[in-house]
Design an enzyme around this catalytic site. Structure first.
Site, PDB file in Angstrom:
ATOM      1  N   GLY A  14       0.756  -1.213   0.038  1.00 48.50           N
ATOM      2  CA  GLY A  14       0.024  -0.021   0.165  1.00 48.50           C
ATOM      3  C   GLY A  14       0.769   1.143  -0.023  1.00 48.50           C
ATOM      4  O   GLY A  14       0.362   2.391   0.345  1.00 48.50           O
ATOM      5  N   ASN A  16       1.905   3.082  -2.670  1.00 50.57           N
ATOM      6  CA  ASN A  16       1.292   3.838  -3.604  1.00 50.57           C
ATOM      7  C   ASN A  16       0.104   4.468  -2.811  1.00 50.57           C
ATOM      8  O   ASN A  16      -0.379   5.715  -3.300  1.00 50.57           O
ATOM      9  CB  ASN A  16       1.231   3.120  -4.922  1.00 50.57           C
ATOM     10  CG  ASN A  16       2.593   3.173  -5.722  1.00 50.57           C
ATOM     11  OD1 ASN A  16       2.763   4.168  -6.303  1.00 50.57           O
ATOM     12  ND2 ASN A  16       3.108   2.016  -5.931  1.00 50.57           N
ATOM     13  N   ILE A  93      -5.915  -9.750 -12.528  1.00 44.27           N
ATOM     14  CA  ILE A  93      -6.057  -9.676 -14.015  1.00 44.27           C
ATOM     15  C   ILE A  93      -7.463  -9.522 -14.160  1.00 44.27           C
ATOM     16  O   ILE A  93      -8.271 -10.325 -14.210  1.00 44.27           O
ATOM     17  CB  ILE A  93      -5.524 -10.733 -15.014  1.00 44.27           C
ATOM     18  CG1 ILE A  93      -3.856 -10.479 -14.861  1.00 44.27           C
ATOM     19  CG2 ILE A  93      -5.683 -10.092 -16.279  1.00 44.27           C
ATOM     20  CD1 ILE A  93      -3.186 -11.852 -15.256  1.00 44.27           C
ATOM     21  N   ASN A 108      -3.207   1.796 -14.335  1.00 41.97           N
ATOM     22  CA  ASN A 108      -2.404   0.912 -13.388  1.00 41.97           C
ATOM     23  C   ASN A 108      -1.007   1.286 -13.432  1.00 41.97           C
ATOM     24  O   ASN A 108      -0.341   2.231 -14.334  1.00 41.97           O
ATOM     25  CB  ASN A 108      -2.206  -0.595 -14.117  1.00 41.97           C
ATOM     26  CG  ASN A 108      -1.394  -1.607 -13.375  1.00 41.97           C
ATOM     27  OD1 ASN A 108      -1.487  -1.419 -12.030  1.00 41.97           O
ATOM     28  ND2 ASN A 108      -0.582  -2.168 -14.073  1.00 41.97           N
ATOM     29  N   HIS A 110       3.073   0.245 -13.333  1.00 42.22           N
ATOM     30  CA  HIS A 110       3.832  -1.206 -13.371  1.00 42.22           C
ATOM     31  C   HIS A 110       5.275  -0.903 -13.250  1.00 42.22           C
ATOM     32  O   HIS A 110       5.817   0.065 -13.812  1.00 42.22           O
ATOM     33  CB  HIS A 110       3.565  -1.748 -14.929  1.00 42.22           C
ATOM     34  CG  HIS A 110       4.370  -3.085 -15.402  1.00 42.22           C
ATOM     35  ND1 HIS A 110       4.000  -4.192 -14.693  1.00 42.22           N
ATOM     36  CD2 HIS A 110       5.636  -3.265 -15.920  1.00 42.22           C
ATOM     37  CE1 HIS A 110       4.756  -5.063 -15.058  1.00 42.22           C
ATOM     38  NE2 HIS A 110       5.879  -4.372 -15.626  1.00 42.22           N
ATOM     39  N   GLU A 175       7.735   6.165  -8.333  1.00 44.96           N
ATOM     40  CA  GLU A 175       6.188   5.783  -8.300  1.00 44.96           C
ATOM     41  C   GLU A 175       5.283   6.781  -7.427  1.00 44.96           C
ATOM     42  O   GLU A 175       4.406   7.293  -7.832  1.00 44.96           O
ATOM     43  CB  GLU A 175       5.827   4.204  -7.926  1.00 44.96           C
ATOM     44  CG  GLU A 175       6.656   3.156  -9.144  1.00 44.96           C
ATOM     45  CD  GLU A 175       6.045   1.879  -8.304  1.00 44.96           C
ATOM     46  OE1 GLU A 175       5.268   1.720  -7.600  1.00 44.96           O
ATOM     47  OE2 GLU A 175       6.887   1.033  -8.745  1.00 44.96           O
TER      48      GLU A 175
HETATM   49  C1  GRF Z   1       4.505  -1.250  -7.098  1.00 39.84           C
HETATM   50  O1  GRF Z   1       5.828  -1.692  -7.455  1.00 39.84           O
HETATM   51  C2  GRF Z   1       3.705  -1.084  -8.333  1.00 39.84           C
HETATM   52  O2  GRF Z   1       4.404  -0.598  -9.467  1.00 39.84           O
HETATM   53  C3  GRF Z   1       3.253  -2.645  -8.587  1.00 39.84           C
HETATM   54  O3  GRF Z   1       2.891  -3.063  -7.263  1.00 39.84           O
HETATM   55  C4  GRF Z   1       3.672  -2.508  -6.418  1.00 39.84           C
HETATM   56  C5  GRF Z   1       2.648  -2.176  -5.403  1.00 39.84           C
HETATM   57  O4  GRF Z   1       3.583  -1.372  -4.257  1.00 39.84           O
HETATM   58  N1  GRF Z   1       2.242  -2.465  -9.430  1.00 39.84           N
HETATM   59  P1  GRF Z   1       2.672  -0.849  -3.073  1.00 39.84           P
HETATM   60  O5  GRF Z   1       1.565  -1.945  -2.617  1.00 39.84           O
HETATM   61  O6  GRF Z   1       2.040   0.360  -3.488  1.00 39.84           O
HETATM   62  O7  GRF Z   1       3.593  -0.321  -2.121  1.00 39.84           O
END
Ligand code: GRF
Length: 203
Positions: A14, A16, A93, A108, A110, A175
């Site tokens: 979590g 992000n 997915i 999304n 990635h 990110e």
């Molecule tokens: C991140 O590396 C994102 O790019 C990928 O999954 C990971 C999620 O990390 N899709 P978090 O749960 O947000 O820490």
């Protein structure tokens, strides 16, 4: 009641989600998070609860099929009428019929510079391949895996001397800057997907 905003889908740590919450609290993202949806119990759930967000665990293991799992997701999310569905480490997915329900509204992040390193274990594979530039990509979600239209990319230099976790940390930092920025711009209609993308570079 209609509550336009963002719905964030998670399955894990979590971080992000946390960055997105901070951007909402700072007024960078001008729309509320109307729900955080997880397909399992995970760390991100606690971040969501701590921030008193509408937190929904829809445990994918309790459903007989993808169809019935997604039906439940749709039932819970449709009434919220989200402007954007943000996948942030969501480990499912989504089917074409789910994507059609929320046409052009699902994005999304990635952890690679797509189209390189689709799928899992991107940092290990980037290290192994000896690439010198690595990063993350924000893209619209389509029926393929990590293959929807690219909205933005963030890049940084790496080398074989970095450990996998050092690479992960470097990319996650990007990110956390890039995702809230792109979400804010998409919601404010400041991204014309046919004209330009956002590119961030860090060294
Ligand atoms: C991140 O590396 C994102 O790019 C990928 O999954 C990971 C999620 O990390 N899709 P978090 O749960 O947000 O820490």
């Amino acid at each position: 009641m209609v509550n336009n905003g963002i719905v964030v889908f998670i399955s894990g740590r979590g971080s992000n989600l946390n960055a997105i919450i901070n951007a909402v609290n700072d007024g960078v993202i001008k729309y509320p998070i109307s729900a955080v949806v997880s397909d399992r119990y995970c760390e991100g759930i606690e971040i969501s609860r701590k921030n008193k967000l509408n937190t929904l665990i829809i445990d994918h293991k309790k459903f007989k099929s993808k169809l019935s799992f997604e039906k439940e997701l749709i039932k819970k999310i449709k009434p919220l009428n989200p402007n954007l569905i943000v996948l942030a480490g969501f480990m499912q997915i989504l089917s074409i019929s789910f994507i059609k329900e929320f046409k052009s509204k699902i994005i999304n992040i990635h952890p690679s510079l797509l189209p390189s390193f689709k799928g899992l274990n991107t940092h290990a594979r980037a290290k192994e391949a000896g690439v010198l530039i690595h990063g993350c990509t924000i893209h619209f979600v389509n029926e393929g895996i990590d293959s929807g239209k690219i909205i933005a990319q963030g890049a940084t230099s790496i080398s074989k001397k970095f450990s996998e976790s050092e690479i992960e940390k470097k990319i996650l930092n990007i990110e956390h800057i890039l995702y809230p920025k792109v979400i804010a711009k998409l919601l404010d209609n400041e991204i014309n997907i046919n004209e330009h993308n956002i590119i961030l570079c860090y060294d």
